[in-house]
Write an enzyme that holds these catalytic residues in place. Structure first.
Site, mmCIF file in Angstrom:
data_model
loop_
_atom_site.group_PDB
_atom_site.id
_atom_site.type_symbol
_atom_site.label_atom_id
_atom_site.label_comp_id
_atom_site.label_asym_id
_atom_site.label_seq_id
_atom_site.Cartn_x
_atom_site.Cartn_y
_atom_site.Cartn_z
ATOM 1 N N GLU A 120 -2.985 8.061 -5.619
ATOM 2 C CA GLU A 120 -3.048 7.327 -6.883
ATOM 3 C C GLU A 120 -4.163 7.926 -7.734
ATOM 4 O O GLU A 120 -5.290 8.034 -7.250
ATOM 5 C CB GLU A 120 -3.306 5.832 -6.645
ATOM 6 C CG GLU A 120 -2.153 5.139 -5.973
ATOM 7 C CD GLU A 120 -2.366 3.643 -5.802
ATOM 8 O OE1 GLU A 120 -3.469 3.144 -6.155
ATOM 9 O OE2 GLU A 120 -1.441 2.961 -5.321
ATOM 10 N N HIS A 154 -0.137 0.783 -10.194
ATOM 11 C CA HIS A 154 -0.915 -0.148 -9.372
ATOM 12 C C HIS A 154 -1.536 -1.258 -10.238
ATOM 13 O O HIS A 154 -2.756 -1.390 -10.324
ATOM 14 C CB HIS A 154 -2.015 0.578 -8.597
ATOM 15 C CG HIS A 154 -2.497 -0.189 -7.403
ATOM 16 N ND1 HIS A 154 -3.088 0.405 -6.319
ATOM 17 C CD2 HIS A 154 -2.475 -1.525 -7.118
ATOM 18 C CE1 HIS A 154 -3.410 -0.512 -5.416
ATOM 19 N NE2 HIS A 154 -3.044 -1.690 -5.880
ATOM 20 N N ARG A 208 0.853 -1.179 0.000
ATOM 21 C CA ARG A 208 0.000 0.000 0.000
ATOM 22 C C ARG A 208 0.892 1.233 0.000
ATOM 23 O O ARG A 208 1.929 1.267 0.667
ATOM 24 C CB ARG A 208 -0.928 0.035 1.232
ATOM 25 C CG ARG A 208 -2.079 -0.944 1.164
ATOM 26 C CD ARG A 208 -3.112 -0.518 0.124
ATOM 27 N NE ARG A 208 -4.243 -1.440 0.063
ATOM 28 C CZ ARG A 208 -4.315 -2.470 -0.756
ATOM 29 N NH1 ARG A 208 -3.296 -2.742 -1.564
ATOM 30 N NH2 ARG A 208 -5.387 -3.243 -0.774
#
Length: 371
Positions: free
Chosen positions: A317, A336, A288
């Site tokens: 993000e 990601h 994370r």
């Protein structure tokens, strides 16, 4: 015999076909026009026919197919690959009995209030759930489904790929080829760091951490260290050595973060953390973004405190294009994509749909988050 009530579902994003087909099958039994899933976009409302998607009953378990056929629901879908705007999210959940969401959707008290008392299940197409207001959800008696286990292999593969790309400077090499920087062979040009004979430290030897370790061992890793709350019996499989975090940082050539985000791990990788690593060490994070203090990471990379870093997760993000980390050659940032294989995303969508449908009918979910 009374008619089965029609339940309302809101899906916050365009999802893989495997999950959509299950929801379409449930929508068929709701008697919608043309047996369809209603889709919403900012520009228009439309109806997508089930004929637009191939239906393969054999691709789902008998229980999944039966669950879909036994559930009568109307399904509203935000028909875009981009996140649903906040106003549309609040509008879409009004009166919903079920909510199918993604990791990027912030499901807080405002959303729950907009949904109202009908909301009985939230199914998130993710293994992480820090985007959900868990305390508020628990207070309202709403069930939550999520997708653990199914993305383990894909994330582990991506982690190894990112480690190799970062350590062997692959993005730099590609850019040199494209820009004309490749002239002749040079003894020290684009040299990086190899895994053979190295020490790898894994922070968090859970499902994904262990899968990463399994994949790294065949590269000739000499020692596999790990840290966490307690020793893990499964570490024997990879000859893992349980050590304090400070020992792991000081002895590892590669430090791989694969822990869950918690109050204890938030901001774990800070200035003090990086100061304990070798100057030749490579840092990898696929857990994370909030586990890392990115300002401290930038300082460590520019000051030569560590050799390089590879990130598949950031805060925020997406990472702004003018972020300082993106100016560094020794920092590889991915968007990601840990679980981004066709098969994994399809399974995640199918599992999320099954969790949703089970929650609507009061059945046991395949993977329910215990609150």
């Amino acid at each position: 015999m009374s008619a089965q009530p029609v339940l309302r579902v809101f899906v916050t994003r365009r999802i893989p076909q495997e999950g959509l087909e299950l929801l379409q099958r449930a929508a068929v039994y709701a008697g919608l026009p043309t047996a369809a899933v209603q889709t919403r976009t900012a520009e228009r409302d439309s109806i997508k026919s089930p004929q637009d998607a191939k239906t393969d009953l054999h691709s789902f378990s008998n229980g999944a197919a039966k669950r879909a056929s036994d559930t009568r629901c109307t399904v509203s879908l935000w028909d875009s690959d981009e996140p649903v705007p906040r106003a549309e999210l609040l509008k879409g959940v009004e009166g919903a009995h079920g909510l199918f969401c993604l990791l990027s959707d912030r499901i807080d008290a405002e959303v729950l209030d907009a949904a109202g008392p009908n909301l009985k299940v939230i199914s998130t197409m993710s293994v992480g759930f820090d985007h959900l207001a868990i305390d508020e959800i628990k207070k309202r008696g709403i069930r939550v489904g999520y997708t653990p286990d199914v993305l383990t292999d894909a994330t582990a593969e991506l982690t190894v790929a990112l480690l190799l790309a970062t350590a062997r400077r692959l993005p730099e090499g590609i850019q040199e080829v494209k820009s004309g920087g490749w002239s002749s062979w040079k003894p020290l040009w684009l040299c990086g760091y190899g895994l053979s004979g190295s020490t790898v430290g894994v922070i968090g030897l859970g499902r994904i951490g262990l899968a990463i370790a399994r994949r790294l061992k065949p590269f000739g890793v000499k020692r596999l260290l790990y840290s966490g709350r307690q020793p893990k019996p499964q570490a024997q499989e990879v000859d893992g050595e349980y050590v304090p975090l400070d020992s792991l940082l000081g002895e590892s050539d590669f430090v791989v973060v694969s822990c869950a985000l918690s109050p204890e791990t938030q901001g774990l990788c800070d200035k003090g953390f990086f100061s304990k690593m070798k100057k030749t060490a490579v840092f990898i994070n696929t857990s994370r973004g909030a586990v890392v203090n990115q300002e401290d990471l930038y300082e460590a990379l520019t000051a030569g405190q560590i050799a390089a870093a590879g990130l598949d997760v950031t805060t925020p993000e997406p990472l702004p294009t003018d972020h300082p980390l993106l100016t560094l050659k020794n920092c590889v940032v991915l968007p990601h994509i840990g679980s981004a294989t066709y098969s994994t995303r399809g399974i995640m969508a199918q599992l999320s749909a099954n969790n949703l449908l089970a929650g609507l009918t009061g059945e046991a979910m395949p993977t329910e988050l215990k609150l």
